[in-house]
Each structure stands twice: as C-alpha cells, then as structure tokens.
Design an enzyme around this catalytic site. Sequence first.
Site, short mmCIF file in Angstrom:
data_model
loop_
_atom_site.label_atom_id
_atom_site.label_comp_id
_atom_site.label_asym_id
_atom_site.label_seq_id
_atom_site.Cartn_x
_atom_site.Cartn_y
_atom_site.Cartn_z
N HIS A 219 -1.23 0.19 3.52
CA HIS A 219 -0.85 0.88 2.05
C HIS A 219 0.40 0.66 2.03
O HIS A 219 1.28 1.52 1.30
CB HIS A 219 -1.18 2.51 2.31
N ASN B 145 -0.77 3.99 7.46
CA ASN B 145 0.39 4.69 7.50
C ASN B 145 1.54 3.53 7.03
O ASN B 145 1.46 2.66 7.28
CB ASN B 145 0.68 4.89 8.97
N TYR C 96 9.92 9.67 -1.97
CA TYR C 96 9.92 8.66 -0.80
C TYR C 96 11.19 8.56 -0.24
O TYR C 96 11.11 8.34 1.03
CB TYR C 96 9.29 7.24 -1.59
N GLU D 214 -10.29 16.09 14.88
CA GLU D 214 -11.39 16.76 14.41
C GLU D 214 -12.65 15.48 13.76
O GLU D 214 -11.98 14.55 13.28
CB GLU D 214 -11.19 17.73 13.65
N ASP E 4 4.62 4.38 7.87
CA ASP E 4 5.93 4.44 8.99
C ASP E 4 5.71 3.19 9.71
O ASP E 4 5.01 2.26 9.58
CB ASP E 4 5.75 5.82 9.85
N CYS F 255 17.61 -5.67 -8.60
CA CYS F 255 16.89 -6.56 -7.51
C CYS F 255 17.88 -7.90 -7.30
O CYS F 255 18.45 -8.73 -8.35
CB CYS F 255 15.66 -7.13 -8.44
#
Length: 248
Positions: free
Chosen positions: A115, A98, A60, A211, A100, A142
């Site tokens: 997601h 996505n 990531y 497609e 992003d 954290c």
Amino acid sequence: MSLGVFDTGNIVILTGAGISAESGIETFRDKGGVWERNRIEDVATPEAFDKDPPRVHEFYNARRRALGAANIQPNAAHKALALLEERLASRVLIVTQNIDDLHERAGSRNLIHMHGELLKARCAECGEVRQQIDDLGTEALCLHCDRKGAMRPHVVWFGEMPFEQERIAEALDNCALFISIGTSGSVYPAAGFVHEVRMSGQAHTVELSLEPSSGESLFAERHYGPASRIVPHYVDRLLAGEAGFAPS
Ligand code: BV8
C-alpha cells in the site's frame, strides 16, 4: 537450522496495522482508529485528492510527522520478524499493508509495501518517486520533470492497484507457510491472500492478532493477543522447529 515441518519452503508474512499498534501508530478500524475520525472518501481516494489536495496532504503530513516522533520505534514483533529473516534469509518475505517504516527500522529487508510508503512522494505526472521526510504540499516541485503541484503521497488509495501484485501472487503460490499478523482482513486484495494460499497448495496458514479477523475460519492455526507477545513467541517456536501443529 531445522524448522521441523517447515525445513523447506518459503514463508510469506502479511502484516497490518496491528503489528505497529504497540509502537504508537494508530490502527484504522479499531475503536478511535483512523477511519473513525476521517472518512475514506475524503482523504484516501484519487477523487478526494482531485477535489481537495490540501486536505489530503494535511492528512498524510500529520501521519508523517507522527511517524517521525522519537517515541515511535519498532516493537518486539517487528524485531522478531527481522530475526526470522536473518536466520532464514531469502526464504522469508514480508508483505505489509502498513505505510510506516518500522519493519525496515527493525532490520527486515525482504519486504513489499503493497500500500506504499508514507516517507515517499511520487510525481503524478512522470512517476518519479522520492524520499519525503517533511510536509508535502500543493506547491511541491518534481525535481525530475520540473512540474509544480503534481507531487502526491506514495500510497495506494482505495480504487488504485496495490504495488507488486505479480510478485506477491507468485510468492503466495509457492509458500509453505503463510502468517497473517495484526490485520482485520477488511481490505482487498490482502484480505483474500489466505484464500489464495489455500487454493494453490498445501501451505500451513496462521493468524496472529489481537482478535479474530473476518477471515478467521480460513486459518489452520490461530493465536490471539498483543503482537509484541505472540509474534516473538511464534517465531521462537518456529526457529526451534516446534511450530506447525495445533495451537496449544
Ligand atoms: C484494489 C493506504 C483493484 C494508505 C489503504 C468489495 C469486495 C472486494 C473488494 C472491494 C469491494 N469494494 C471495494 C473493494 C476494493 C477495495 C476494498 O477492499 N475495500 C474494502 C473497504 C471493501 N480495495 C481497493 O480499492 C484496493 N485496490 O482493489 O484494486 C483495481 C483493479 C483494477 C483497477 C484499479 C484497481 C486498494 C486498497 C488500498 C487501500 N489503502 N491505505 C493509508 O494508510 O492511508 S487501506 C487501509 O486498510 C490501511 O492502509 C491498512 O493497511 C489497510 C488494512 O487495514 P489493517 O491493517 O487490517 O488495519 P485495521 O485497523 O483494519 O485492523 C487492525 C487489526 O490489528 C485488527 O484486527 C486488530 O484486532 C489488530 N490489532 C490491534 N492492536 C493489535 C492488533 N493485533 C496485534 N497486536 C496488537 N497490539
């Protein structure tokens, strides 16, 4: 503004990796895509993170660095969807698979990242979510619960529950138009949305992608080509009140 047959009712737009492909973000299942070079079981499951957190972090971190490159910008498809929301405001909901931030950068606001988001991290202990621009590692602290080593990417791995499922289900139940853009229809529950829409009402269903997806036959209208061309074209027709008929 008259939208012809869609003068009333909400629009739900599902987007996948294909909408960001021309912005320079890799897709997953196309030739040379992310899952051709990485095994899902090694990098995108809770078990992978338990077994080898540095490897998952590096997967990531590399994608986060790539997203931050100067050449990665929203393309004409992201911008067309932002324009649609600007014109129709709360009638438009984008549900993106996505991780992003290109929809936000194009100006979309009514948006669900089902997601998760690459530019966020979450504490696995207390659930606190924070912005994450730099690399994330096993030593991260954290700032909410002070626990060290429990920060993880704020993404939904295989086997985990996607975010905001109730809100999405309600939007799908009540939409007049469902548009799926740039997704192969391989990952559930998103791949089942078109089926849910068809079961729950009279919504028109449209697939816009390079497609045909695996759910192609469930869409009433289908257009294939690069997202930066076919999405602005479809949005123009929609705003001109010309969409909703058989493809030309
Ligand atoms: C869950 C996140 C329940 C972070 C990702 C059997 C049947 C049904 C379901 C399952 C099953 N076996 C397992 C499942 C469940 C599983 C699943 O669906 N597996 C699949 C593989 C069968 N799903 C889950 O686990 C989900 N959770 O079901 O929870 C639950 C219940 C109780 C308790 C706990 C849980 C969670 C799934 C989330 C997975 N996370 N990634 C990350 O990115 O690292 S998924 C991954 O695939 C990506 O995130 C991506 O968003 C997603 C979808 O991919 P696409 O976006 O479609 O991308 P793809 O490359 O496939 O396709 C690109 C398309 O674009 C192509 O069609 C191409 O033609 C087109 N294209 C290319 N260029 C262009 C273009 N189009 C236009 N223009 C272009 N220029």
